[in-house]
Design an enzyme around this catalytic site. Sequence first.
Site, PDB file in Angstrom:
ATOM      1  N   SER A   1      -1.178  -5.520  -1.842  1.00 56.46           N
ATOM      2  CA  SER A   1      -2.358  -6.393  -1.783  1.00 56.46           C
ATOM      3  C   SER A   1      -3.389  -6.006  -2.841  1.00 56.46           C
ATOM      4  O   SER A   1      -3.351  -4.910  -3.401  1.00 56.46           O
ATOM      5  CB  SER A   1      -2.972  -6.303  -0.388  1.00 56.46           C
ATOM      6  OG  SER A   1      -1.966  -6.436   0.582  1.00 56.46           O
TER       7      SER A   1
HETATM    8  C1  LIG Z   1       1.439  -7.994   1.847  1.00 56.93           C
HETATM    9  S1  LIG Z   1       2.879  -7.092   2.173  1.00 56.93           S
HETATM   10  C2  LIG Z   1       2.237  -5.533   2.736  1.00 56.93           C
HETATM   11  C3  LIG Z   1       1.542  -4.677   1.750  1.00 56.93           C
HETATM   12  C4  LIG Z   1       1.603  -3.223   2.116  1.00 56.93           C
HETATM   13  N1  LIG Z   1       0.767  -2.885   3.236  1.00 56.93           N
HETATM   14  C5  LIG Z   1       1.356  -2.315   0.934  1.00 56.93           C
HETATM   15  O1  LIG Z   1       0.515  -1.404   1.030  1.00 56.93           O
HETATM   16  O2  LIG Z   1       2.033  -2.483  -0.085  1.00 56.93           O
HETATM   17  C6  LIG Z   1       3.464  -7.739   3.714  1.00 56.93           C
HETATM   18  C7  LIG Z   1       4.715  -7.055   4.187  1.00 56.93           C
HETATM   19  O3  LIG Z   1       4.935  -7.442   5.532  1.00 56.93           O
HETATM   20  C8  LIG Z   1       6.310  -7.460   5.734  1.00 56.93           C
HETATM   21  N2  LIG Z   1       6.593  -8.206   6.969  1.00 56.93           N
HETATM   22  C9  LIG Z   1       6.668  -9.555   7.144  1.00 56.93           C
HETATM   23  N3  LIG Z   1       6.972  -9.844   8.417  1.00 56.93           N
HETATM   24  C10 LIG Z   1       7.080  -8.663   9.073  1.00 56.93           C
HETATM   25  C11 LIG Z   1       7.374  -8.319  10.404  1.00 56.93           C
HETATM   26  N4  LIG Z   1       7.630  -9.241  11.325  1.00 56.93           N
HETATM   27  N5  LIG Z   1       7.396  -7.011  10.727  1.00 56.93           N
HETATM   28  C12 LIG Z   1       7.158  -6.051   9.800  1.00 56.93           C
HETATM   29  N6  LIG Z   1       6.887  -6.331   8.514  1.00 56.93           N
HETATM   30  C13 LIG Z   1       6.825  -7.617   8.146  1.00 56.93           C
HETATM   31  C14 LIG Z   1       6.860  -8.096   4.472  1.00 56.93           C
HETATM   32  O4  LIG Z   1       8.243  -7.831   4.310  1.00 56.93           O
HETATM   33  C15 LIG Z   1       5.971  -7.435   3.418  1.00 56.93           C
HETATM   34  O5  LIG Z   1       6.577  -6.294   2.898  1.00 56.93           O
END
Ligand SMILES: C[S@@+](CC[C@H](N)C(=O)[O-])C[C@H]1O[C@@H](n2cnc3c(N)ncnc32)[C@H](O)[C@@H]1O
Length: 380
Positions: free
Chosen positions: A96
């Site tokens: 992000s």
């Molecule tokens: C915006 S990214 C997160 C950024 C992260 N916190 C970082 O520091 O890089 C959102 C993440 O949520 C994950 N995601 C989506 N649905 C999810 C779920 N149901 N459970 C866990 N992770 C999930 C995606 O695969 C993605 O990697």
Amino acid sequence: MSDAEALNRRLLDEIAAADKLPDRWRPAFLAMPRHLFVPGVIWVNADGGGYTARRRDDDPAAWLEAVYTDDAIITQVDDGATPDTEPGRRISSSTSTPSIVASMLGRLQAEPGMRVLEIGTGTGWNAALLAYMVGEQNVTTIEVDSVIAERARKALAEAGVSPTVVTGDGTDGFQDNAPYDRVIATAAVQHVPYSWVAQTRPGGIILTPWGTAYDNGALVRLVVDEHGAAHGTFVDNTVTFMWLRAQRAPRPEPPADLAGAAESTTTLHPDRVAWENISASFAVGVRLPDVTTKFVDADGGSDDDFTFWAFSGSSWACVDVTDGASAHRVLQHGPRKLWDEIEAAYRWWEQNERPLTGRFGLAVFPDRQYVYLDSLDNPV
Ligand SMILES: C[S@@+](CC[C@H](N)C(=O)[O-])C[C@H]1O[C@@H](n2cnc3c(N)ncnc32)[C@H](O)[C@@H]1O
């Protein structure tokens, strides 16, 4: 000082000057620099739409400059199904925007020793920052994609921290390490999974991006009470996160055949209900959570000529906008009159003194959740 450190310090100064980096988080951002977590292949907007891969090895300086720019970086497309030699269609993981990461961490009010659950590990950067602040043994982070989870585990270990990285669906939380003092999601929800409330101690905070199919951009901060419920206000409306996988909004395309639609006109410009004022779009979305929209530029017209589309189930509506016109043609089709509903939702917002997003809140109970205006007993 290395190039990376100099660029990191420059970015942190920029974010601090914008009042988005709480002082107490600065040491974490210096100790856990972003470049340790961003993969060597990232994705950027391609000419003509979609995404194209950029490799660190092809231009290390440009890669590092991108890492230390206040922007999100796309780290996976199409759930990993598209190889980096082909164009990507949909963003499925990213790190992000740094100023958003910093301001969310500030709003989370995490203190050393608190137990924190993060949903959406992604690159592992946010988990590393949390681990630095509260202690690595106190951080649990969940990632649904096993390849991404494994890459994050490796990056975290190389950065010298080892929070618990769980490969799984964050919808379920992670009961084994509960109760948590803080839950932070870095993927957006339309419905807060009740497991997050159940696994948070009374007085604990849940911070999550929240949206509707109509409008994705809010951030809600819930406090869990003694009775297993949580409620709190929307604290921002400028953060657009990708959806939690199971809660992705549909992305319908305009129909090829417009026959049979009812025709009328409107004087309400679609910009006013879906773009111009973020509090208005948020409110319309709260009233019509299942309606999705799309702006399509008109062929050959001026840049400000477009068609606004709205969809829900088998219903659709469109408004043709010609720059400078005072009335616009409306077509509506299906069991619901979607443009009429959007106009009514917008009028509701106007009649309620055009409330800003911060006057709305969310209440989450085991069996239901709802958005309220000003107080819990005033559901929208
Ligand atoms: C915006 S990214 C997160 C950024 C992260 N916190 C970082 O520091 O890089 C959102 C993440 O949520 C994950 N995601 C989506 N649905 C999810 C779920 N149901 N459970 C866990 N992770 C999930 C995606 O695969 C993605 O990697």
